[in-house]
Scaffold this motif. Structure first.
Motif, PDB file in Angstrom:
ATOM      1  N   LEU A  20      33.251  44.061  46.060  1.00 25.06           N
ATOM      2  CA  LEU A  20      33.328  43.483  47.390  1.00 25.06           C
ATOM      3  C   LEU A  20      34.668  43.535  47.917  1.00 25.06           C
ATOM      4  O   LEU A  20      35.094  44.175  49.211  1.00 25.06           O
ATOM      5  CB  LEU A  20      32.441  42.381  47.681  1.00 25.06           C
ATOM      6  CG  LEU A  20      32.568  41.815  49.157  1.00 25.06           C
ATOM      7  CD1 LEU A  20      31.885  42.654  50.051  1.00 25.06           C
ATOM      8  CD2 LEU A  20      31.888  40.356  49.165  1.00 25.06           C
ATOM      9  N   GLY A  21      35.646  42.980  47.301  1.00 27.54           N
ATOM     10  CA  GLY A  21      36.973  43.016  47.476  1.00 27.54           C
ATOM     11  C   GLY A  21      37.505  44.559  47.801  1.00 27.54           C
ATOM     12  O   GLY A  21      38.240  44.755  48.530  1.00 27.54           O
ATOM     13  N   GLN A  99      46.859  44.541  38.022  1.00 25.96           N
ATOM     14  CA  GLN A  99      46.283  43.820  38.869  1.00 25.96           C
ATOM     15  C   GLN A  99      44.842  43.901  38.368  1.00 25.96           C
ATOM     16  O   GLN A  99      43.890  42.699  38.234  1.00 25.96           O
ATOM     17  CB  GLN A  99      46.171  44.345  40.277  1.00 25.96           C
ATOM     18  CG  GLN A  99      47.271  44.222  40.915  1.00 25.96           C
ATOM     19  CD  GLN A  99      47.567  42.991  41.696  1.00 25.96           C
ATOM     20  OE1 GLN A  99      46.652  42.200  41.939  1.00 25.96           O
ATOM     21  NE2 GLN A  99      48.830  42.759  42.555  1.00 25.96           N
ATOM     22  N   LEU A 100      44.172  45.006  37.972  1.00 29.65           N
ATOM     23  CA  LEU A 100      42.880  45.173  37.314  1.00 29.65           C
ATOM     24  C   LEU A 100      42.582  44.287  36.147  1.00 29.65           C
ATOM     25  O   LEU A 100      41.725  43.677  35.822  1.00 29.65           O
ATOM     26  CB  LEU A 100      42.410  46.564  36.918  1.00 29.65           C
ATOM     27  CG  LEU A 100      41.256  46.805  36.507  1.00 29.65           C
ATOM     28  CD1 LEU A 100      40.033  46.570  37.303  1.00 29.65           C
ATOM     29  CD2 LEU A 100      41.285  48.488  36.056  1.00 29.65           C
ATOM     30  N   ILE A 101      43.783  44.341  35.215  1.00 28.72           N
ATOM     31  CA  ILE A 101      43.736  43.767  33.644  1.00 28.72           C
ATOM     32  C   ILE A 101      43.922  42.285  34.171  1.00 28.72           C
ATOM     33  O   ILE A 101      43.114  41.399  33.504  1.00 28.72           O
ATOM     34  CB  ILE A 101      45.029  44.272  32.787  1.00 28.72           C
ATOM     35  CG1 ILE A 101      45.134  45.441  32.580  1.00 28.72           C
ATOM     36  CG2 ILE A 101      45.029  43.355  31.731  1.00 28.72           C
ATOM     37  CD1 ILE A 101      46.304  45.875  31.798  1.00 28.72           C
ATOM     38  N   ALA A 102      44.585  41.758  34.997  1.00 35.25           N
ATOM     39  CA  ALA A 102      44.653  40.172  35.382  1.00 35.25           C
ATOM     40  C   ALA A 102      43.288  39.690  35.972  1.00 35.25           C
ATOM     41  O   ALA A 102      42.952  38.790  35.470  1.00 35.25           O
ATOM     42  CB  ALA A 102      45.796  40.078  36.428  1.00 35.25           C
ATOM     43  N   GLU A 139      41.298  39.605  44.233  1.00 38.30           N
ATOM     44  CA  GLU A 139      41.463  40.258  43.064  1.00 38.30           C
ATOM     45  C   GLU A 139      41.270  41.663  43.106  1.00 38.30           C
ATOM     46  O   GLU A 139      41.929  42.704  42.590  1.00 38.30           O
ATOM     47  CB  GLU A 139      41.340  39.528  41.856  1.00 38.30           C
ATOM     48  CG  GLU A 139      42.199  38.313  41.531  1.00 38.30           C
ATOM     49  CD  GLU A 139      41.658  37.364  40.444  1.00 38.30           C
ATOM     50  OE1 GLU A 139      40.951  37.818  39.531  1.00 38.30           O
ATOM     51  OE2 GLU A 139      41.772  36.122  40.286  1.00 38.30           O
ATOM     52  N   GLY A 140      39.933  41.828  43.459  1.00 39.67           N
ATOM     53  CA  GLY A 140      39.324  43.104  43.666  1.00 39.67           C
ATOM     54  C   GLY A 140      40.068  43.953  44.658  1.00 39.67           C
ATOM     55  O   GLY A 140      40.322  45.202  44.519  1.00 39.67           O
ATOM     56  N   PHE A 141      40.366  43.184  45.694  1.00 37.79           N
ATOM     57  CA  PHE A 141      41.073  43.989  46.857  1.00 37.79           C
ATOM     58  C   PHE A 141      42.356  44.347  46.140  1.00 37.79           C
ATOM     59  O   PHE A 141      42.807  45.559  46.605  1.00 37.79           O
ATOM     60  CB  PHE A 141      41.335  42.745  48.070  1.00 37.79           C
ATOM     61  CG  PHE A 141      42.121  43.515  49.254  1.00 37.79           C
ATOM     62  CD1 PHE A 141      41.261  43.911  50.508  1.00 37.79           C
ATOM     63  CD2 PHE A 141      43.427  43.771  49.170  1.00 37.79           C
ATOM     64  CE1 PHE A 141      42.000  44.164  51.508  1.00 37.79           C
ATOM     65  CE2 PHE A 141      44.177  44.104  50.271  1.00 37.79           C
ATOM     66  CZ  PHE A 141      43.262  44.445  51.569  1.00 37.79           C
TER      67      PHE A 141
END
Length: 238
Positions: A20-21, A99-102, A139-141
């Protein structure tokens, strides 16, 4: 409805916040350009604040509860060192997916903890799922923007990948509920390991990206993100 089904549904709904983000981030760029820059940096800072809240209010307090001082040091340091090695490898192969790993390092251990603790308090489980979802949205954004700028993947493909990653939540929740509910030490080690890794990523990658000279909204985004986690923590505790 059985507890396991409830856990799977809760973890999936929390995980869906990631695509969704990403979908929100895929919307056409905001105009004027200065506003686009301000919003992007503010969302990055918000996600960093939410991650810090997860470390300070969920992962560390829950993690240290069942561990000796030695294990606390070992697990926390191992997380930071491991993520440093991952960061070095990503830089070497020019794949900046911090960001993806976090996002995943926050989502997976929290989902496992949700599954393991749901039998103790279902109300706390629902609130924790809500907190995870609100963390996953920014975080998805941010992760979408990072992947989109560093790869040739189309927006739809990235959103579909994030949707697939959302399924890791139900799997982690089910594992926590079925296999780890009785092994609190293992859950605590996983949470502290993730906390050390997230803290490394926040100060190595996310915080520097959030900085924007002569703009003051992004730091407030970090405050708002941490405040969100704080409100959720107070709600769970009370």
């Amino acid at each position: 409805m059985s507890e396991l089904v409830e856990i799977i549904l809760l973890c999936f709904m929390a995980g869906v916040a990631m695509p969704l983000g990403a979908t929100i981030a895929s919307v056409e760029r905001i105009r004027p350009q200065w506003l686009e820059t301000e919003v992007r940096h503010s969302v990055i800072a918000f996600g960093g604040g939410a991650l810090l809240a997860a470390v300070a209010l969920v992962l560390v307090p829950e993690g240290i509860e069942n561990l000796s001082l030695l294990l606390i040091v070992v697990c926390f340091a191992a997380g930071g060192i491991t993520f440093m090695v991952i960061d070095i490898l990503l830089a070497k192969y020019n794949t900046p997916f911090n960001q993806l790993i976090a996002m995943l390092s926050d989502f997976i251990p929290e989902a496992m903890a949700l599954g393991a603790t749901f039998t103790v308090s279902s109300d706390a489980g629902f609130l924790l799922a809500g907190i995870i979802a609100l963390q996953n949205l920014p975080e998805g954004f941010n992760a979408f923007r990072e992947v989109r700028s560093s790869t040739e993947y189309r927006s739809l493909r990235i959103v579909l990948i994030f949707t697939g990653l959302a399924l890791l939540g139900p799997a982690a929740g089910a594992i926590g509920h079925i296999f780890l509910a009785e092994y609190t030490v293992v859950i605590s080690c996983i949470m502290l390991f993730a906390a050390g890794g997230i803290l490394y990523i926040v100060f190595q990658d996310i915080a520097p990206q959030a900085q924007l000279k002569r703009h003051w909204a992004p730091p407030l985004g970090a405050v708002a993100g941490f405040m969100l986690g704080l409100l959720g923590h107070v709600a769970v505790v009370s």
